[in-house]
Design a protein around this motif. Structure first.
Motif, PDB file in Angstrom:
ATOM      1  N   LEU A  99       0.851  -1.192   0.000  1.00 33.09           N
ATOM      2  CA  LEU A  99       0.000   0.000   0.000  1.00 33.09           C
ATOM      3  C   LEU A  99       0.884   1.238   0.000  1.00 33.09           C
ATOM      4  O   LEU A  99       1.780   1.354   0.821  1.00 33.09           O
ATOM      5  N   ARG A 101       2.170   5.062   0.593  1.00 36.93           N
ATOM      6  CA  ARG A 101       2.041   6.025   1.690  1.00 36.93           C
ATOM      7  C   ARG A 101       1.651   5.352   2.999  1.00 36.93           C
ATOM      8  O   ARG A 101       0.977   5.932   3.839  1.00 36.93           O
ATOM      9  N   LEU A 110      -1.073  -5.743   7.760  1.00 32.72           N
ATOM     10  CA  LEU A 110      -2.372  -5.704   7.075  1.00 32.72           C
ATOM     11  C   LEU A 110      -3.209  -6.988   7.220  1.00 32.72           C
ATOM     12  O   LEU A 110      -4.389  -6.910   7.567  1.00 32.72           O
ATOM     13  N   LEU A 113      -4.990  -7.251  10.465  1.00 30.41           N
ATOM     14  CA  LEU A 113      -6.125  -6.341  10.611  1.00 30.41           C
ATOM     15  C   LEU A 113      -7.429  -7.064  10.293  1.00 30.41           C
ATOM     16  O   LEU A 113      -8.467  -6.791  10.879  1.00 30.41           O
ATOM     17  N   TYR A 114      -7.333  -8.029   9.352  1.00 28.86           N
ATOM     18  CA  TYR A 114      -8.556  -8.683   8.897  1.00 28.86           C
ATOM     19  C   TYR A 114      -8.874  -9.976   9.639  1.00 28.86           C
ATOM     20  O   TYR A 114      -9.780 -10.691   9.274  1.00 28.86           O
TER      21      TYR A 114
ATOM     22  N   MET B   1     -12.189  -6.471  11.690  1.00 30.66           N
ATOM     23  CA  MET B   1     -11.601  -5.125  11.625  1.00 30.66           C
ATOM     24  C   MET B   1     -12.508  -4.161  12.380  1.00 30.66           C
ATOM     25  O   MET B   1     -13.698  -4.117  12.133  1.00 30.66           O
ATOM     26  N   ALA B   5      -9.970   1.370  13.393  1.00 33.11           N
ATOM     27  CA  ALA B   5      -8.998   1.113  12.325  1.00 33.11           C
ATOM     28  C   ALA B   5      -9.554   1.599  10.991  1.00 33.11           C
ATOM     29  O   ALA B   5      -8.830   2.192  10.192  1.00 33.11           O
ATOM     30  N   ARG B   8      -9.184   5.288  10.758  1.00 31.35           N
ATOM     31  CA  ARG B   8      -7.793   5.674  10.477  1.00 31.35           C
ATOM     32  C   ARG B   8      -7.472   5.500   9.005  1.00 31.35           C
ATOM     33  O   ARG B   8      -6.857   6.366   8.372  1.00 31.35           O
ATOM     34  N   ILE B   9      -7.894   4.362   8.446  1.00 25.16           N
ATOM     35  CA  ILE B   9      -7.656   4.108   7.019  1.00 25.16           C
ATOM     36  C   ILE B   9      -8.358   5.172   6.184  1.00 25.16           C
ATOM     37  O   ILE B   9      -7.798   5.719   5.232  1.00 25.16           O
ATOM     38  N   ARG B  12      -6.551   8.496   6.300  1.00 25.06           N
ATOM     39  CA  ARG B  12      -5.342   8.453   5.489  1.00 25.06           C
ATOM     40  C   ARG B  12      -5.694   8.617   4.015  1.00 25.06           C
ATOM     41  O   ARG B  12      -5.086   9.411   3.296  1.00 25.06           O
ATOM     42  N   ILE B  16      -4.576  11.750   1.425  1.00 23.64           N
ATOM     43  CA  ILE B  16      -3.787  11.577   0.207  1.00 23.64           C
ATOM     44  C   ILE B  16      -4.301  12.495  -0.898  1.00 23.64           C
ATOM     45  O   ILE B  16      -3.529  13.066  -1.651  1.00 23.64           O
ATOM     46  N   GLU B 317      -5.713  -1.776  -4.889  1.00 23.33           N
ATOM     47  CA  GLU B 317      -5.611  -1.815  -3.426  1.00 23.33           C
ATOM     48  C   GLU B 317      -6.684  -2.746  -2.857  1.00 23.33           C
ATOM     49  O   GLU B 317      -6.421  -3.545  -1.953  1.00 23.33           O
ATOM     50  N   ARG B 321      -6.059  -6.072  -0.659  1.00 24.80           N
ATOM     51  CA  ARG B 321      -6.676  -6.274   0.654  1.00 24.80           C
ATOM     52  C   ARG B 321      -7.456  -7.586   0.669  1.00 24.80           C
ATOM     53  O   ARG B 321      -7.448  -8.313   1.656  1.00 24.80           O
ATOM     54  N   ASP B 330     -15.594  -6.232   4.904  1.00 25.98           N
ATOM     55  CA  ASP B 330     -14.492  -5.373   5.364  1.00 25.98           C
ATOM     56  C   ASP B 330     -14.283  -4.219   4.392  1.00 25.98           C
ATOM     57  O   ASP B 330     -14.080  -3.069   4.792  1.00 25.98           O
ATOM     58  N   ILE B 331     -14.325  -4.549   3.089  1.00 22.28           N
ATOM     59  CA  ILE B 331     -14.144  -3.527   2.063  1.00 22.28           C
ATOM     60  C   ILE B 331     -15.328  -2.555   2.091  1.00 22.28           C
ATOM     61  O   ILE B 331     -15.160  -1.332   2.024  1.00 22.28           O
ATOM     62  N   GLN B 334     -14.907  -0.247   4.946  1.00 23.91           N
ATOM     63  CA  GLN B 334     -13.848   0.730   4.699  1.00 23.91           C
ATOM     64  C   GLN B 334     -14.344   1.917   3.883  1.00 23.91           C
ATOM     65  O   GLN B 334     -14.151   3.074   4.262  1.00 23.91           O
TER      66      GLN B 334
END
Lengths: 257, 410
Positions: A99, A101, A110, A113-114, B1, B5, B8-9, B12, B16, B317, B321, B330-331, B334
């Motif tokens: 990932l 940055r 990572l 986390l899941y 998750m 968290a 935070r994701i 971020r 960006i 990405e 994941r 989870d996705i 997010q």
């Protein structure tokens, strides 16, 4: 040896592509035992990548069976597959797929986390894995601040972080120079020596030469499956390459002086 | 998750693309700010009307003389002198629903006193008037039945009159001349502000009705004691319509009006007029808020648009994941959290802008504004709802990607 780690029986995969049906895999039956280091070879379009994706539970077969450590995988739903990818398989990709940055440590953490590992524990395990791949001091670097070899080592640490039973590496050296490739292969060999099963997809004979067994695909079928009598030692080769490089530098320095 | 968290994701990811996130938020910021400002302006206007209702007195009915006809030409309401002081007293006595009934004489004149002079309106009233019209005595005292009986020359000054004649000094006990007749100021009245028609309700002097008649207006004693109007306050627990009918009945009897003839008086329910005004201002406020929430909707669509772009951009990405074990939900979480975060941050900034804007309007434009906690809570809730509503589709789209296709996406 008891149950093989991987058993495929008549595994087939076909895609619908613009009205045509492409037979990517036409019945592959393979057994891979725990602790093996297998290189899957073949030209592009041979079905080796498709085979890899099926082993990695990233894709589902059109027909046939796939058993991972005796458990039937074909036919599971997407959440169950996600769980298998999370806990039992570690992926290493050609393009690293870190990932952007995001610090090396967070990248490694990572998968944790899941599966609901708490923040503290995540960090502890990620730090330990980072040290194992020799980048203990780079934990807070972002991928852009790391060299290709370092990025791939972070990716390997990520693959290892959840204690998988299998590492799947898809052309892990495809984006690296010879020297760095040797270093990455040395790392994979070292893991294999510690008992980890590694399956590697490559089209380079040099890279396949580091594995203990080579399975060759052509047109969606296994055409050759042989054991490598004397796998090359990647660590020794990396050292040798480094020595030559330093020698070159010393010589050119001498010339310049 | 866990959610933390995810947040935070999300933060971020938003950092960006700072400019893009900011522009997306702008829609929500403007929407929320508009809603808050409009509600503040709307409820400000409404509360001003409510204040006027309070000033006027609740359950108020005004009884006025009827119209007269002269050579086929009908004059306006109040053009006949059919209403008498006794009518006022009779209403108080004979209609049980009436709390206070105050006959009133009105006059205008030049007032001299203190350091200045001032032209104003004076009312000759009975003590019931204070109750009927919600007048509060600020300083000093009011007058009583004895003052009425004796036509005492005492007066109470409205705030505007007091200030114009005496400035900051206390007018109580001072002597003023109204149409050259000397009066003793026995009290001042609490401020009421502007009336519905924009008149200054504090530009007024109150005195006993008999004093106004005998000493100032100079109507002779023997004549019928006509009055300009009667202010009638109905008890809280009584029905206004019914009370109005009773008063009408009594007045028709007293004026001996036959069955088929028209009333020679007019009854006006002022509270009803005000209630109508209040209702229309409430609807106006709702309309403003509705228009403002359209901009919130547009802001929400902006969020959806940007989230769709973001999902497409970050397909690889998402694939990664998924490869390391993220499940569809989870996705989904997010991207949903990302959209909600975007909407909520926008909402909070919008609140700041809206509150600031409302205060600025109150200060520089001079409109009454009223900020409450409800519109703020409403706006935040709305922003979060927009995040969920418009974030859901892109998030679901992301969560349904196939891992292998997402990983291979170029």
């Amino acid at each position: 040896m008891s149950t093989p780690l991987i058993t495929t029986h008549d595994l087939a995969k076909s895609y619908a592509l613009g009205g045509f049906t492409v037979q990517a895999l036409r019945g592959v039956s393979v057994e891979i035992n725990a602790g093996e280091f297998v290189a899957v070879m073949g030209p592009s379009g041979s079905g080796k990548s498709t085979f890899m994706n099926l082993l990695g539970c990233l894709d589902t077969p059109s027909s046939g069976e796939y058993l991972l450590a005796g458990d039937r995988v074909s036919g599971l739903d997407s959440d169950a597959l996600a769980s298998i990818r999370n806990r039992r398989i570690g992926f290493v990709f050609q393009s690293f797929n870190l990932l952007p940055r995001t610090s090396a440590l967070e990248n490694i953490a990572l998968p944790l986390l899941y599966c609901g590992v708490a923040g503290e524990e995540r960090n502890r395990r990620a730090t330990a894995r980072l040290a194992e791949v020799g980048l203990a001091d780079r934990g807070h670097h972002h991928p852009a601040q790391l060299s290709g070899g370092q990025q791939q080592r972070v990716a390997i640490a990520r693959a290892l972080v959840n204690d998988p039973v299998l590492i799947l590496a898809d052309e892990p050296t495809g984006a690296l120079d010879t020297q760095t490739s040797c270093e990455v292969m040395a790392l994979l060999q070292q893991l294999n020596a510690q008992g980890m099963t590694v399956v590697l997809v490559t089209h380079e004979h040099d890279i396949a030469g580091f594995a203990k067994r080579v399975i060759t695909f052509r047109d969606g079928r296994v055409v050759e499956d042989h054991v490598v009598e004397q796998p090359k030692d990647a660590a020794a080769l990396a050292l040798q390459l480094r020595a030559e490089q330093i020698g070159d530098e010393v010589r050119s320095d001498g010339v310049r002086a | 998750m866990n959610v933390l968290a995810s947040i935070r994701i999300a933060l971020r990811a938003l950092r960006i693309n700072k400019l893009r996130s900011a522009l997306t938020m702008l829609g929500i910021i403007i929407g929320v700010a508009a809603v808050i400002t409009m509600i503040a302006v709307g409820s400000g206007a409404q509360s001003r009307i409510e204040e006027q209702i309070k000033g006027l007195g609740t359950n108020l009915i005004i009884l006025m003389p009827g119209s007269s006809t002269s050579g086929g030409v009908r004059m306006g309401a109040g053009s006949r002198n059919t209403l008498t002081e006794e009518d006022g007293y009779a209403i108080q006595r004979d209609v049980p629903a009436v709390q206070a009934s105050a006959p009133t004489l009105r006059g205008t004149g030049q007032v001299v006193g203190g350091s200045g002079n001032w032209s104003t309106v004076f009312y000759g009233v009975t003590p019931e008037y204070f109750e009927a019209r919600n007048w509060v005595i600020a300083q000093g005292k009011g007058f009583d039945a004895a003052d009425i009986a004796g036509s005492t020359k005492v007066a109470l000054l409205g705030d505007t009159v007091a200030r114009n004649l005496f400035g900051d000094t206390d007018p109580v006990g001072q002597v003023i001349r109204i149409r050259k007749v000397p009066f003793t100021v026995i009290g001042t009245l609490d401020k009421k502000g502007q009336s519905l028609m924009g008149q200054d309700q504090d530009d007024v002097i109150l005195m006993p009705i008999s004093t106004a008649r005998n000493r100032v207006l100079g109507q002779g004693a023997g004549r019928q004691r006509t009055v300009g109007s009667v202010s009638i306050k109905i008890r809280d627990d009584e029905d206004m319509k019914e009370a109005e009918a009773q008063i009408r009945e009594l007045m028709r009897q007293r004026h001996r009006i036959q069955q088929d003839r028209e009333d020679d008086f007019t009854l006006r329910n002022l509270s009803e007029v005000l209630a109508t005004r209040e209702e229309s201002s409430r609807i106006m406020g709702l309309l403003l808020a509705a228009v403002a929430s359209v901009s919130l909707l547009v802001g929400g669509i902006g969020i959806m648009n940007i989230m769709l772009v973001s999902v497409t951009e970050r397909t690889r990405e998402i694939g990664l994941r998924m490869a390391v074990g993220a499940r569809g939900r989870d996705i989904l979480t997010q991207f949903l959290v990302e959209a909600i975060t975007l909407a909520l941050i926008g909402g909070l900034l919008g609140i700041a802008l809206g509150v600031g804007g409302s205060l600025a309007i109150g200060r520089f434009v001079g409109w009454p504004v009223q900020l409450g906690i409800e519109p703020v809570v409403l706006a935040v809730g709305f922003a979060a709802a927009i995040g969920i509503f418009f974030g859901f589709y892109p998030a679901r789209k992301a969560s349904r990607l196939l891992p292998i296709e997402a990983l291979r996406y170029e």
